[in-house]
Design a protein around this motif. Structure first.
Motif, PDB file in Angstrom:
ATOM      1  N   LEU A  86       0.832  -1.206   0.000  1.00  0.00           N
ATOM      2  CA  LEU A  86       0.000   0.000   0.000  1.00  0.00           C
ATOM      3  C   LEU A  86       0.868   1.257   0.000  1.00  0.00           C
ATOM      4  O   LEU A  86       0.590   2.226  -0.717  1.00  0.00           O
ATOM      5  CB  LEU A  86      -0.925  -0.016   1.219  1.00  0.00           C
ATOM      6  N   VAL A  87       1.934   1.237   0.794  1.00  0.00           N
ATOM      7  CA  VAL A  87       2.807   2.404   0.887  1.00  0.00           C
ATOM      8  C   VAL A  87       3.549   2.654  -0.434  1.00  0.00           C
ATOM      9  O   VAL A  87       3.720   3.801  -0.868  1.00  0.00           O
ATOM     10  CB  VAL A  87       3.818   2.224   2.045  1.00  0.00           C
ATOM     11  N   PHE A  88       3.991   1.550  -1.080  1.00  0.00           N
ATOM     12  CA  PHE A  88       4.769   1.680  -2.320  1.00  0.00           C
ATOM     13  C   PHE A  88       3.879   1.851  -3.548  1.00  0.00           C
ATOM     14  O   PHE A  88       4.350   1.829  -4.686  1.00  0.00           O
ATOM     15  CB  PHE A  88       5.658   0.453  -2.523  1.00  0.00           C
ATOM     16  N   GLY A  89       2.567   1.978  -3.335  1.00  0.00           N
ATOM     17  CA  GLY A  89       1.673   2.237  -4.456  1.00  0.00           C
ATOM     18  C   GLY A  89       1.365   1.006  -5.290  1.00  0.00           C
ATOM     19  O   GLY A  89       1.190   1.121  -6.516  1.00  0.00           O
ATOM     20  N   GLU A  90       1.309  -0.160  -4.665  1.00  0.00           N
ATOM     21  CA  GLU A  90       0.978  -1.398  -5.367  1.00  0.00           C
ATOM     22  C   GLU A  90      -0.270  -2.020  -4.716  1.00  0.00           C
ATOM     23  O   GLU A  90      -0.217  -3.098  -4.116  1.00  0.00           O
ATOM     24  CB  GLU A  90       2.150  -2.378  -5.299  1.00  0.00           C
ATOM     25  N   PRO A  91      -1.437  -1.336  -4.796  1.00  0.00           N
ATOM     26  CA  PRO A  91      -2.636  -1.834  -4.119  1.00  0.00           C
ATOM     27  C   PRO A  91      -3.114  -3.188  -4.651  1.00  0.00           C
ATOM     28  O   PRO A  91      -3.696  -3.975  -3.908  1.00  0.00           O
ATOM     29  CB  PRO A  91      -3.674  -0.741  -4.371  1.00  0.00           C
ATOM     30  N   LEU A  92      -2.880  -3.442  -5.958  1.00  0.00           N
ATOM     31  CA  LEU A  92      -3.294  -4.741  -6.500  1.00  0.00           C
ATOM     32  C   LEU A  92      -2.521  -5.873  -5.812  1.00  0.00           C
ATOM     33  O   LEU A  92      -3.104  -6.896  -5.422  1.00  0.00           O
ATOM     34  CB  LEU A  92      -3.062  -4.785  -8.009  1.00  0.00           C
ATOM     35  N   ALA A  93      -1.206  -5.689  -5.662  1.00  0.00           N
ATOM     36  CA  ALA A  93      -0.398  -6.703  -4.976  1.00  0.00           C
ATOM     37  C   ALA A  93      -0.875  -6.877  -3.533  1.00  0.00           C
ATOM     38  O   ALA A  93      -0.965  -7.997  -3.011  1.00  0.00           O
ATOM     39  CB  ALA A  93       1.077  -6.315  -5.004  1.00  0.00           C
ATOM     40  N   ALA A  94      -1.194  -5.746  -2.858  1.00  0.00           N
ATOM     41  CA  ALA A  94      -1.694  -5.816  -1.482  1.00  0.00           C
ATOM     42  C   ALA A  94      -2.990  -6.606  -1.417  1.00  0.00           C
ATOM     43  O   ALA A  94      -3.197  -7.435  -0.508  1.00  0.00           O
ATOM     44  CB  ALA A  94      -1.900  -4.403  -0.935  1.00  0.00           C
ATOM     45  N   VAL A 596       2.580  -9.449  -7.660  1.00  0.00           N
ATOM     46  CA  VAL A 596       1.339 -10.215  -7.839  1.00  0.00           C
ATOM     47  C   VAL A 596       1.651 -11.683  -8.103  1.00  0.00           C
ATOM     48  O   VAL A 596       1.079 -12.593  -7.495  1.00  0.00           O
ATOM     49  CB  VAL A 596       0.492  -9.626  -8.991  1.00  0.00           C
ATOM     50  N   GLN A 597       2.583 -11.952  -9.020  1.00  0.00           N
ATOM     51  CA  GLN A 597       2.972 -13.327  -9.279  1.00  0.00           C
ATOM     52  C   GLN A 597       3.611 -13.969  -8.041  1.00  0.00           C
ATOM     53  O   GLN A 597       3.459 -15.163  -7.801  1.00  0.00           O
ATOM     54  CB  GLN A 597       3.953 -13.392 -10.450  1.00  0.00           C
ATOM     55  N   GLY A 598       4.300 -13.152  -7.244  1.00  0.00           N
ATOM     56  CA  GLY A 598       4.904 -13.665  -6.014  1.00  0.00           C
ATOM     57  C   GLY A 598       3.848 -14.129  -5.019  1.00  0.00           C
ATOM     58  O   GLY A 598       4.012 -15.152  -4.349  1.00  0.00           O
ATOM     59  N   ALA A 599       2.751 -13.349  -4.921  1.00  0.00           N
ATOM     60  CA  ALA A 599       1.671 -13.735  -4.013  1.00  0.00           C
ATOM     61  C   ALA A 599       1.054 -15.063  -4.439  1.00  0.00           C
ATOM     62  O   ALA A 599       0.739 -15.926  -3.606  1.00  0.00           O
ATOM     63  CB  ALA A 599       0.611 -12.642  -3.966  1.00  0.00           C
ATOM     64  N   LEU A 600       0.880 -15.226  -5.766  1.00  0.00           N
ATOM     65  CA  LEU A 600       0.315 -16.491  -6.275  1.00  0.00           C
ATOM     66  C   LEU A 600       1.292 -17.642  -6.015  1.00  0.00           C
ATOM     67  O   LEU A 600       0.871 -18.749  -5.653  1.00  0.00           O
ATOM     68  CB  LEU A 600       0.034 -16.365  -7.771  1.00  0.00           C
TER      69      LEU A 600
END
Length: 618
Positions: A86-94, A596-600
């Motif tokens: 969220l801080v780094f501006g990656e809300p989709l990854a969050a 995102v791929q890392g979360a998956l």
């Protein structure tokens, strides 16, 4: 029993919370995806950020509660990755991490619930009421009102609420929930019936032996509750490693930032730092193993006990009631001319129906097993500790010691019938109409499964087998030689048994197997105490870490195999899971694995680890 409901309530609430959170995260992903692809003026990032917030808040609450209990969990890594995204501006990854985290919670609950299935099934069999006789009138009463001596009617399908003695001719009981025995068992008149078993035949009467709170089944439920809430040393070890893994994750993320100044790579490292191999694999594998042993009729009190079972190197066994049946059984009948074996046994067993002596029970049981129809004795006179006399089918019958029967039979002793009898055996003389008719030889028999079980223990890696008994030394040596023990100790007091256990601990973890009150201190002193719970005493079952719910030794060897396999699977899951996580972190730090791929990838690793841990159920 009501306290047993609270863990289930907590489990239910946690499951509902996880489902709500995964619903928030999934809705956010869907709404954000719609806004992004439709080029809607409302930024998709808002939807993804709003959907992440409840999961992150719930995670923070969970972390605070864990820290208050002194647990430093790897949930901190998940919180760091969501916050950083969220801080780094990656809300989709969050949002994806939030989705995967909430999904992991549901998966964890499923795995824990699946692993506890057989143990939890025991809880659901607690009877709440029973049909009690008040004179000749039946009344339905709460099981808390049942006292020793109360006469109960057990109907077909009823679960026995208390331990008791069967007073009807026979009771057909389904013991599958307690022992794993698939076929119903016939419990004969006068025999003990265990609470928690179910009536699978006609209604019968039962006289309560003890209150519900002290009965076998209540003790089993308490053991299950303790087992489910226990924390094995291996789990505590995983908790310690979790702190190290957290430090390693932060270190790799810091080095990545120092070398690349790339916030996306740092975020990817945090996202793929999966905690599941440590916080899930070990407890799921151990609980799965405990659940598996419960299906075998072997109740393990906790994950720590199961883990220690896998490392046992010395097994010490009591003799009476453990490697032997603990009950006298007829080995032979010697008769005088004019008397048949079957007639001598029938006369003695018929007369002994009026006696409460343990030998009388053995004679009656033997006669019934041979299909003999016993007659009712009359004019019975019993001399405690000496013998009994009376009339059976018009014949004067005397049963007892050689001297007592000789005195009642014209002072003619049966010494000629006593030649070459094992000194360890017990003899009962029988006189009929003033003549010595014969003698019945009884002896405590070695269990049929004792030798195969000891051989299986050696094949399973046990290095030393010790027989420790309070019985006479010569009897102990004879049994020990027959079964191939490495060391035989006889004439032992309870303190001496404890000393024997402690002297063997230097060779590695020690398992002690026993069934009597005198075994309880040794069971408590051993690394793993095993109580023969089917016919053993309450004190030995309380002191032991493992309770055999069947009157057999073979399931113990199988349970030890399950313990070794469960521990191996837990270690495999941890090593493989952490190895994959470290590889993923390396790829992320070099920029080959976006957030995102890392979360998956993280979720794939989590699922693989949990499924591997559940193999311990098979």
């Amino acid at each position: 029993m009501e306290d047993a409901m609270y863990p289930h309530l907590r489990h239910f609430l946690r499951l509902q919370q996880s489902r709500i959170l995964i619903g928030f995260a999934a809705t956010g992903l869907a709404v954000g995806g719609f806004l992004f692809w439709s080029s809607h003026p409302v930024p998709a990032s808002w939807a993804w950020s709003v959907a992440t917030a409840p999961v992150l808040l719930g995670l923070f609450v969970q972390i605070v509660m864990s820290l208050q209990k002194g647990d430093v969990g790897l949930d901190i890594v998940a919180a760091l990755s969501m916050s950083a995204a969220l801080v780094f501006g990656e809300p989709l990854a969050a949002n994806v991490v939030a989705m995967m985290y909430a999904g992991g919670q549901v998966l964890e609950d499923f795995a824990q619930g699946r692993a506890k299935k057989e143990m939890t099934a025991l809880m659901g069999r607690v009877a709440q009421t029973a049909m009690r006789f008040d004179g000749d009138v039946l009344q339905q009463v709460s099981i808390t009102a049942i006292k020793p001596g109360d006469r109960l009617l057990i109907r077909q399908g009823d679960v026995l609420p208390v331990d008791g003695r069967v007073v009807s001719d026979v009771a057909v009981l389904d013991l599958s929930a307690l022992t794993g025995e698939s076929l119903p068992q016939n419990i004969m008149k006068g025999s003990e019936a265990m609470s928690g078993s179910a009536s699978a035949g006609a209604a019968f009467e039962l006289v309560a032996s003890r209150p519900a709170t002290e009965s076998t089944y209540a003790g089993i439920v308490r053991l299950v509750e303790a087992a489910q809430s226990s924390k094995a040393p291996m789990v505590r070890m995983a908790d310690r490693y979790a702190i190290g893994f957290l430090a390693l994750t932060v270190t790799i993320a810091a080095i990545t930032w120092f070398l690349t100044q790339d916030t996306i790579r740092v975020l990817s490292v945090l996202v793929v730092a999966t905690p599941c191999p440590l916080i899930l694999a070990v407890p799921v594998a151990l609980i799965s193993g405990m659940s598996r042993t419960a299906r075998m009729g072997v109740l393990v009190k906790g994950g720590g006990v199961l883990e220690t079972m896998s490392r046992v190197r010395t097994v010490i066994l009591d003799k009476t009631g453990t490697v032997t049946h603990g009950q006298a059984a007829i080995t032979q009948i010697r008769t005088r001319e004019g008397f048949a074996e079957v007639d001598v046994l029938k006369a003695a067993a018929s007369l002994d129906q009026a006696s409460g002596h343990v030998v009388a029970s053995a004679l009656i049981k033997a006669a019934q097993s041979r299909g003999l129809i016993l007659s009712a004795p009359v004019a019975v006179v019993e001399t405690p500790g000496t013998g009994i006399k009376g009339t059976v089918d018009g014949q004067k019958v005397v049963v007892g010691g050689n001297s007592f029967v000789a005195r009642e039979s014209g002072n003619v002793r049966a010494d000629d019938l006593l030649k070459d009898i094992d000194p360890a055996a017990m003899t009962v003389a029988v006189g009929v109409d003033g003549k010595v008719a014969g003698i019945i030889v009884l002896q405590d028999q070695i269990r049929a499964d004792a030798k195969p079980m000891l051989d299986d223990l050696r094949h399973a890696g046990v290095k030393r087998l010790v027989l420790a008994t309070g019985d006479r030394g010569d009897i102990a040596v004879k049994v020990g030689r027959q079964l191939g023990f490495d060391l035989v100790l006889g004439d032992l007091s309870p303190d001496a048994k404890v000393a024997a256990v402690r002297s063997e601990i230097v060779n590695g973890p020690v398992m002690m197997v026993g069934d009597g009150v005198n075994d309880a201190p040794a069971l408590a002193a051993a690394d793993v105490g095993v109580a023969m719970g089917a016919h053993g005493t309450a004190s030995s079952s309380e002191a032991a870490g493992v309770v055999l719910l069947v009157d057999e030794l073979a399931p113990l060897v199988k349970a030890m195999a399950v313990a070794r396999r469960s521990r191996t699977i837990a270690l495999q899951s941890v090593v493989a899971g952490l190895g994959l996580s470290l590889c993923a972190m390396a790829f992320a730090s070099f920029g080959y694995l976006p957030p995102v791929q890392g979360a998956l990838t993280q979720e794939v690793i989590d699922v693989a680890v949990i499924l591997n841990a559940l193999r311990a159920l098979r």
